[in-house]
Design a protein around this motif. Structure first.
Motif: not given
Length: 252
Positions: A188-212
């Motif tokens: 859940d994208v919104d769950e991640a945004i509301v709760l976390a201070d940093r969000v990582l996206v994992l794609d094809e075995g690697r992090f494609s985004l590291d968002l504060t």
């Protein structure tokens, strides 16, 4: 000065070149990750992207997968799953205290249950609790161990939308009180945004985004400032925002 202290403080989790696979299929491909002490991190990714594999590797729960690399984690690690995994033949307090050692475990267990709003339910059977109450008991079971790192694998995925919102508030309050590092796996994208201070996206075995997510708490799903973060995360996931309109059912 604060930035310098943060740089000098060893991370709670340090992963370097972590590769994991099942047979010839590589699921994690040379992952590098540092999680500072007390940071709340959410992990997003499509099904099969390796989110749970990474979490289980950090928790040292999966010994059948193969791989290489370095992984350092704290000694006190607790895991919360989508299923509360309460033993049906043990009462709630006994479930919370399963494997707990040290001074006054029963008192600590009752205190943990009170923190999650289950005071007075110590002698209830798991079958007497609602789904939300069972997850509260699972959180109490994790907290009573005073974890330095809390790993949560889609802990609210089986709950209805309103219960999930209540559990989001509870988890954030408990994190602010105890300050463990948190790695939350979610779809859940919104769950991640509301709760976390940093969000990582994992794609094809690697992090494609590291968002504060540099917004103060508490956060609301209706806050227009979340739109930019949502757009970045959906783009990293390859999803057009208009393709999946928000409804009461998926409000998280």
């Amino acid at each position: 000065m604060a930035a310098l202290v943060e740089q000098l403080t060893p991370p709670a989790v340090r992963i370097s070149g972590l590769t994991r696979g099942f047979g010839e299929r590589v699921v994690l491909d040379g992952i590098d990750l540092d999680i500072p002490p007390g940071q709340f991190v959410a992990l997003l990714g499509h099904s099969g992207s390796g989110k749970s594999t990474l979490l289980r590797a950090i928790a040292d729960l999966d010994h059948e997968i193969t791989g290489s690399g370095e992984l350092q984690a704290p000694q006190r690690v607790s895991v919360v799953f989508q299923d509360s995994r309460l033993l049906p033949w043990r009462r709630v307090l006994d479930n919370v205290l399963l494997g707990v050692q040290g001074k006054d475990p029963a008192e600590r267990g009752r205190a943990a249950l009170a923190e999650v709003g289950l005071a007075g339910r110590e002698q209830a059977w798991p079958s007497e609790l609602s789904g939300g109450e069972q997850q509260r008991a699972a959180l109490a079971r994790s907290l009573v161990r005073e974890p330095e790192l809390l790993l949560a694998d889609e802990p609210f995925g089986a709950l209805d939308a309103l219960t999930r919102i209540k559990m989001h508030t509870l988890l954030r309050e408990l994190w602010e009180r105890h300050r463990p590092s948190v790695l939350l796996v979610t779809h859940d994208v919104d769950e991640a945004i509301v709760l976390a201070d940093r969000v990582l996206v994992l794609d094809e075995g690697r992090f494609s985004l590291d968002l504060t997510i540099d917004l103060d708490h508490p956060r609301s799903y209706r806050d227009p400032r979340l739109a930019e973060f949502r757009e970045q995360l959906l783009a990293a996931l390859g999803v057009a925002e208009h393709a999946e309109p928000r409804t009461a059912h998926n409000a998280g």
